[in-house]
Design a protein around this motif. Sequence first.
Motif, PDB file in Angstrom:
ATOM      1  N   VAL A 161      52.504 -14.422  24.623  1.00 42.00           N
ATOM      2  CA  VAL A 161      53.105 -14.721  23.315  1.00 42.00           C
ATOM      3  C   VAL A 161      53.680 -16.136  23.330  1.00 42.00           C
ATOM      4  O   VAL A 161      53.526 -16.897  22.370  1.00 42.00           O
ATOM      5  CB  VAL A 161      54.188 -13.693  22.954  1.00 42.00           C
ATOM      6  N   VAL A 162      54.366 -16.486  24.425  1.00 41.48           N
ATOM      7  CA  VAL A 162      54.902 -17.844  24.567  1.00 41.48           C
ATOM      8  C   VAL A 162      53.772 -18.868  24.486  1.00 41.48           C
ATOM      9  O   VAL A 162      53.871 -19.876  23.779  1.00 41.48           O
ATOM     10  CB  VAL A 162      55.664 -17.994  25.900  1.00 41.48           C
ATOM     11  N   ALA A 163      52.686 -18.617  25.216  1.00 43.60           N
ATOM     12  CA  ALA A 163      51.544 -19.539  25.189  1.00 43.60           C
ATOM     13  C   ALA A 163      50.927 -19.623  23.801  1.00 43.60           C
ATOM     14  O   ALA A 163      50.362 -20.652  23.424  1.00 43.60           O
ATOM     15  CB  ALA A 163      50.490 -19.084  26.200  1.00 43.60           C
ATOM     16  N   SER A 164      51.043 -18.558  23.016  1.00 44.72           N
ATOM     17  CA  SER A 164      50.451 -18.539  21.670  1.00 44.72           C
ATOM     18  C   SER A 164      51.235 -19.377  20.677  1.00 44.72           C
ATOM     19  O   SER A 164      50.650 -20.020  19.805  1.00 44.72           O
ATOM     20  CB  SER A 164      50.373 -17.087  21.165  1.00 44.72           C
ATOM     21  N   VAL A 238      52.132  -3.582  25.474  1.00 44.85           N
ATOM     22  CA  VAL A 238      51.203  -3.346  24.370  1.00 44.85           C
ATOM     23  C   VAL A 238      51.487  -4.283  23.199  1.00 44.85           C
ATOM     24  O   VAL A 238      50.577  -4.934  22.661  1.00 44.85           O
ATOM     25  CB  VAL A 238      51.284  -1.878  23.909  1.00 44.85           C
ATOM     26  N   LEU A 239      52.755  -4.386  22.795  1.00 43.88           N
ATOM     27  CA  LEU A 239      53.097  -5.242  21.660  1.00 43.88           C
ATOM     28  C   LEU A 239      52.839  -6.714  21.969  1.00 43.88           C
ATOM     29  O   LEU A 239      52.322  -7.455  21.128  1.00 43.88           O
ATOM     30  CB  LEU A 239      54.560  -5.039  21.277  1.00 43.88           C
ATOM     31  N   GLY A 240      53.215  -7.146  23.180  1.00 39.10           N
ATOM     32  CA  GLY A 240      53.000  -8.539  23.557  1.00 39.10           C
ATOM     33  C   GLY A 240      51.529  -8.905  23.569  1.00 39.10           C
ATOM     34  O   GLY A 240      51.132  -9.970  23.081  1.00 39.10           O
ATOM     35  N   THR A 241      50.706  -8.013  24.109  1.00 42.32           N
ATOM     36  CA  THR A 241      49.265  -8.265  24.138  1.00 42.32           C
ATOM     37  C   THR A 241      48.687  -8.329  22.726  1.00 42.32           C
ATOM     38  O   THR A 241      47.870  -9.200  22.409  1.00 42.32           O
ATOM     39  CB  THR A 241      48.558  -7.163  24.942  1.00 42.32           C
ATOM     40  N   THR A 242      49.138  -7.422  21.872  1.00 36.53           N
ATOM     41  CA  THR A 242      48.642  -7.389  20.492  1.00 36.53           C
ATOM     42  C   THR A 242      49.034  -8.647  19.730  1.00 36.53           C
ATOM     43  O   THR A 242      48.201  -9.275  19.059  1.00 36.53           O
ATOM     44  CB  THR A 242      49.190  -6.148  19.759  1.00 36.53           C
ATOM     45  N   VAL A 243      50.298  -9.020  19.832  1.00 39.48           N
ATOM     46  CA  VAL A 243      50.788 -10.201  19.113  1.00 39.48           C
ATOM     47  C   VAL A 243      50.090 -11.467  19.611  1.00 39.48           C
ATOM     48  O   VAL A 243      49.664 -12.316  18.814  1.00 39.48           O
ATOM     49  CB  VAL A 243      52.316 -10.329  19.259  1.00 39.48           C
ATOM     50  N   SER A 244      49.959 -11.601  20.923  1.00 39.21           N
ATOM     51  CA  SER A 244      49.325 -12.808  21.463  1.00 39.21           C
ATOM     52  C   SER A 244      47.852 -12.877  21.073  1.00 39.21           C
ATOM     53  O   SER A 244      47.315 -13.958  20.811  1.00 39.21           O
ATOM     54  CB  SER A 244      49.472 -12.851  22.988  1.00 39.21           C
ATOM     55  N   ALA A 245      47.180 -11.723  21.019  1.00 38.78           N
ATOM     56  CA  ALA A 245      45.775 -11.715  20.597  1.00 38.78           C
ATOM     57  C   ALA A 245      45.622 -12.171  19.154  1.00 38.78           C
ATOM     58  O   ALA A 245      44.639 -12.831  18.794  1.00 38.78           O
ATOM     59  CB  ALA A 245      45.195 -10.317  20.773  1.00 38.78           C
ATOM     60  N   LEU A 246      46.602 -11.835  18.322  1.00 40.85           N
ATOM     61  CA  LEU A 246      46.552 -12.233  16.915  1.00 40.85           C
ATOM     62  C   LEU A 246      46.905 -13.706  16.715  1.00 40.85           C
ATOM     63  O   LEU A 246      46.368 -14.366  15.825  1.00 40.85           O
ATOM     64  CB  LEU A 246      47.509 -11.362  16.092  1.00 40.85           C
ATOM     65  N   LEU A 247      47.799 -14.225  17.544  1.00 37.47           N
ATOM     66  CA  LEU A 247      48.322 -15.577  17.333  1.00 37.47           C
ATOM     67  C   LEU A 247      47.641 -16.656  18.165  1.00 37.47           C
ATOM     68  O   LEU A 247      47.677 -17.831  17.795  1.00 37.47           O
ATOM     69  CB  LEU A 247      49.826 -15.608  17.633  1.00 37.47           C
ATOM     70  N   PHE A 248      47.054 -16.270  19.309  1.00 39.55           N
ATOM     71  CA  PHE A 248      46.562 -17.284  20.235  1.00 39.55           C
ATOM     72  C   PHE A 248      45.380 -18.051  19.650  1.00 39.55           C
ATOM     73  O   PHE A 248      44.470 -17.469  19.069  1.00 39.55           O
ATOM     74  CB  PHE A 248      46.138 -16.645  21.558  1.00 39.55           C
ATOM     75  N   ARG A 249      45.429 -19.351  19.813  1.00 34.22           N
ATOM     76  CA  ARG A 249      44.344 -20.232  19.367  1.00 34.22           C
ATOM     77  C   ARG A 249      43.898 -21.095  20.550  1.00 34.22           C
ATOM     78  O   ARG A 249      44.727 -21.574  21.316  1.00 34.22           O
ATOM     79  CB  ARG A 249      44.803 -21.144  18.214  1.00 34.22           C
ATOM     80  N   TRP A 250      42.582 -21.293  20.664  1.00 30.82           N
ATOM     81  CA  TRP A 250      42.069 -22.104  21.763  1.00 30.82           C
ATOM     82  C   TRP A 250      42.311 -23.585  21.519  1.00 30.82           C
ATOM     83  O   TRP A 250      42.261 -24.390  22.449  1.00 30.82           O
ATOM     84  CB  TRP A 250      40.570 -21.864  21.917  1.00 30.82           C
ATOM     85  N   ASP A 251      42.594 -23.964  20.292  1.00 26.51           N
ATOM     86  CA  ASP A 251      42.801 -25.375  19.973  1.00 26.51           C
ATOM     87  C   ASP A 251      43.868 -25.483  18.901  1.00 26.51           C
ATOM     88  O   ASP A 251      44.017 -24.593  18.065  1.00 26.51           O
ATOM     89  CB  ASP A 251      41.489 -26.001  19.474  1.00 26.51           C
ATOM     90  N   ARG A 252      44.655 -26.566  18.929  1.00 26.06           N
ATOM     91  CA  ARG A 252      45.668 -26.815  17.908  1.00 26.06           C
ATOM     92  C   ARG A 252      45.506 -28.226  17.361  1.00 26.06           C
ATOM     93  O   ARG A 252      45.169 -29.125  18.084  1.00 26.06           O
ATOM     94  CB  ARG A 252      47.082 -26.654  18.476  1.00 26.06           C
TER      95      ARG A 252
END
Length: 252
Positions: A161-164, A238-252
């Motif tokens: 989540v932090v990385a996201s 579970v929540l952290g994995t779900t949130v990070s999957a929704l928010l994470f981007r390979w590029d900004r």
Amino acid sequence: MTTHRVGPRAWTLLIRSELKMVVRDTAGLIVPLGMPLLILIMNAAGAGGEEVGAGLTALEAFVLPLVLTIVVAMLGLINMPSFLATYRKTGVLRRLAVTPASPLMVLVAQVVVSLAQVLLGIAAALGIAVLAFGAQPPRNLGVALGVLALSVAAMYALGMVVASVAPTPNSSVAVGLVLFFALGALGGLFGGAGGLGETVAQIGRVLPFGASVDALAAAWAGQAVATASLVSLAVTAVLGTTVSALLFRWDR
């Protein structure tokens, strides 16, 4: 057009490359492993001879569960996210997206290398505690290993989540540090949760840091682990994995 599949050799090279990057980051390697060991050594001399009941010393009942949780939390919340944020900032993930090696491979390789650091930190802490200060292994070893696995899952999910949400490596470290010290303060990092007040202490026990410390302490004593601790770690994972999957981007 020929489609090239990434084979075992590519995975091996990528993991080896990630390992070299981690080793070259001296501060990032020493601090998450050295600080917990320093805390252990500073407290073990007195705690190793202090009986707290049921045949346990303070080293086994309090210090070791705390130290192992610190190892997992520092690597999961601070180190791993900072590497991913660096790769995204420098465009590594974007460039990999147009090659047979997808950006997901970097994420997996980084997690593998980071988990190796976790194992190294845990092994070093336990080795010093047992060989130098006479600590005993957990009375319920299987439960302790299960709790550690849940703790790793929870801390690394929060780290993702932090990385996201962190746009730069520096902001990733800053967010990770704030999260680490906030969870740690509520979970007994600075001398136990007893002085925080009953309400705050209860909150700290159901947050992942405090839940990990309490669950490991119970496993060391051979007692039943509180359901609330296990639920906290599982829900966080579970929540952290779900949130990070929704928010994470390979590029900004």
